[in-house]
Design an enzyme around this catalytic site. Structure first.
Site, short mmCIF file in Angstrom:
data_model
loop_
_atom_site.label_atom_id
_atom_site.label_comp_id
_atom_site.label_asym_id
_atom_site.label_seq_id
_atom_site.Cartn_x
_atom_site.Cartn_y
_atom_site.Cartn_z
N GLY A 179 2.62 -1.29 4.29
CA GLY A 179 2.65 0.14 3.99
C GLY A 179 4.07 0.63 3.75
O GLY A 179 4.63 0.44 2.67
N GLY A 180 4.67 1.23 4.76
CA GLY A 180 5.98 1.86 4.62
C GLY A 180 7.03 0.99 3.93
O GLY A 180 7.76 1.47 3.04
N SER A 192 3.18 -2.54 10.32
CA SER A 192 4.63 -2.55 10.52
C SER A 192 5.29 -3.87 10.13
O SER A 192 6.21 -4.34 10.82
CB SER A 192 4.97 -2.16 11.96
OG SER A 192 4.51 -0.84 12.22
N GLU A 232 -5.61 -5.44 10.36
CA GLU A 232 -4.61 -4.41 10.61
C GLU A 232 -4.90 -3.71 11.93
O GLU A 232 -5.73 -2.76 11.96
CB GLU A 232 -4.62 -3.38 9.50
CG GLU A 232 -4.31 -3.95 8.12
CD GLU A 232 -3.72 -2.87 7.22
OE1 GLU A 232 -2.59 -3.06 6.79
OE2 GLU A 232 -4.37 -1.85 6.98
N ASN A 269 0.86 -1.19 0.00
CA ASN A 269 0.00 0.00 0.00
C ASN A 269 0.90 1.23 0.00
O ASN A 269 1.49 1.56 1.02
CB ASN A 269 -0.90 -0.03 1.25
CG ASN A 269 -1.70 1.26 1.40
OD1 ASN A 269 -1.84 2.02 0.45
ND2 ASN A 269 -2.23 1.48 2.60
N TRP A 270 0.98 1.88 -1.15
CA TRP A 270 1.89 3.04 -1.27
C TRP A 270 1.33 4.27 -0.57
O TRP A 270 2.03 5.28 -0.43
CB TRP A 270 2.13 3.37 -2.75
CG TRP A 270 2.92 2.32 -3.49
CD1 TRP A 270 3.43 1.16 -2.98
CD2 TRP A 270 3.27 2.34 -4.88
NE1 TRP A 270 4.08 0.46 -3.96
CE2 TRP A 270 4.00 1.16 -5.15
CE3 TRP A 270 3.04 3.22 -5.94
CZ2 TRP A 270 4.50 0.85 -6.41
CZ3 TRP A 270 3.54 2.93 -7.20
CH2 TRP A 270 4.27 1.74 -7.43
N LYS A 271 0.08 4.25 -0.17
CA LYS A 271 -0.59 5.40 0.43
C LYS A 271 -0.41 6.65 -0.45
O LYS A 271 -0.30 6.50 -1.67
CB LYS A 271 -0.07 5.65 1.86
CG LYS A 271 -0.06 4.39 2.71
CD LYS A 271 0.10 4.71 4.17
CE LYS A 271 0.41 3.45 4.94
NZ LYS A 271 -0.04 3.48 6.31
C1 PEP Z 1 -0.89 -0.04 5.85
O1 PEP Z 1 -0.82 1.07 5.35
O2 PEP Z 1 -1.86 -0.77 5.58
C2 PEP Z 1 0.16 -0.50 6.77
C3 PEP Z 1 0.04 -1.67 7.31
O3 PEP Z 1 1.20 0.37 6.98
P1 PEP Z 1 2.63 0.02 7.68
O4 PEP Z 1 3.11 -1.28 7.05
O5 PEP Z 1 3.50 1.17 7.36
O6 PEP Z 1 2.37 -0.18 9.13
#
Ligand code: PEP
Length: 250
Positions: free
Chosen positions: A233-234, A212, A167, A10-12
């Site tokens: 995400g990140g 994370s 999540e 998920n590039w957001k």
């Molecule tokens: C997400 O955006 O769905 C996510 C899980 O972010 P991160 O991996 O950065 O916690």
């Protein structure tokens, strides 16, 4: 039958024409043959670019949101038919950032999930509890309520096409992942909850963990029997991290 693992990035609200290309080229160069399904979810303006770049690769494309409506006077919204023009196959629905910052309710999320299914695309339905809810031992009730909102709108058989992403809100973007056992406990609960409606569908539903996930914690998460991959995400914006997670899924 073993469920196929899914690694979805998920590039957001990140990226640019240049950085998207560099990221994908980096992933293509390092990805070897693997058995999982890899998905990237880009911001709307880049769907056309990303769809072209991944055309000859095994990577699939997701959008980060969609309107529940077909077309018309909904300024600023994007329809399912528009997504289909860009070979989008998956749509994130109900990400906690949409629930929190854009007030998406369980009923809107159920409507969107239904619309995605009816269009032939697959929703990645995000659910999960806040820190406060976990601390007051409401995690399972919250997840059940979020799943039930969708079960009230669609037949349970649709869960063969819905990817569920568990999540925990406190783990998203915080660097504080749930432990593999904490995640497994909730995934097992979600599967059992679906099984109360239909046991064979519950065996097939793919449940991803998100929060994370990094290359170095992914292997342990993926060793759990009810964790079928990750929503990332990140770390999906960093070639070595994302490829490391894909490799950990086998
Ligand atoms: C997400 O955006 O769905 C996510 C899980 O972010 P991160 O991996 O950065 O916690």
């Amino acid at each position: 039958m073993a469920r196929k693992k899914i690694i979805a990035g998920n590039w957001k609200m990140n990226g640019s024409l240049e950085s998207n290309e560099a990221l994908l080229e980096g992933i293509f160069a390092k990805i070897e043959s693997n058995n999982s399904l890899v998905i990237v979810s880009s911001p709307f303006p880049y769907l056309g670019q990303v769809s072209e770049l991944i055309k000859k690769s095994p990577i699939s494309l997701a959008a980060q949101n969609v309107s529940q409506y077909v077309s018309g006077a909904y300024t600023g919204e994007v329809s399912l038919e528009m997504l289909k023009n860009f070979s989008v196959e998956y749509v994130l629905i109900g990400h906690s950032e949409r629930r929190t910052y854009y007030n998406e309710t369980d009923s809107v999320i159920a409507e969107k999930t239904k619309a995605v299914l009816e269009s032939g695309l697959r929703p990645i339905l995000c659910i999960g509890e806040t820190l406060e809810e976990r601390q007051s031992e409401q995690t399972l009730d919250v997840c059940a309520k979020q799943i039930d909102a969708v079960l009230n709108a669609v037949d349970v058989s649709s869960f063969e096409n819905i990817v569920v992403a568990y999540e925990p809100v406190w783990a998203i973007g915080t660097g504080l992942s749930a432990t593999a056992q904490q995640a497994q406990d909730v995934h097992e609960f979600i599967r059992k909850h679906v099984a109360t409606h239909n046991a064979s569908v519950a065996e097939k539903v793919q449940i991803l963990y998100g929060g994370s996930v990094k290359a170095d914690n992914s292997k342990e998460l993926f060793s759990m029997p009810d964790i079928d991959g990750a929503l990332v995400g990140g770390a999906s914006l960093i070639v070595d991290e994302f490829v490391g997670i894909i490799k950990a899924a086998g």
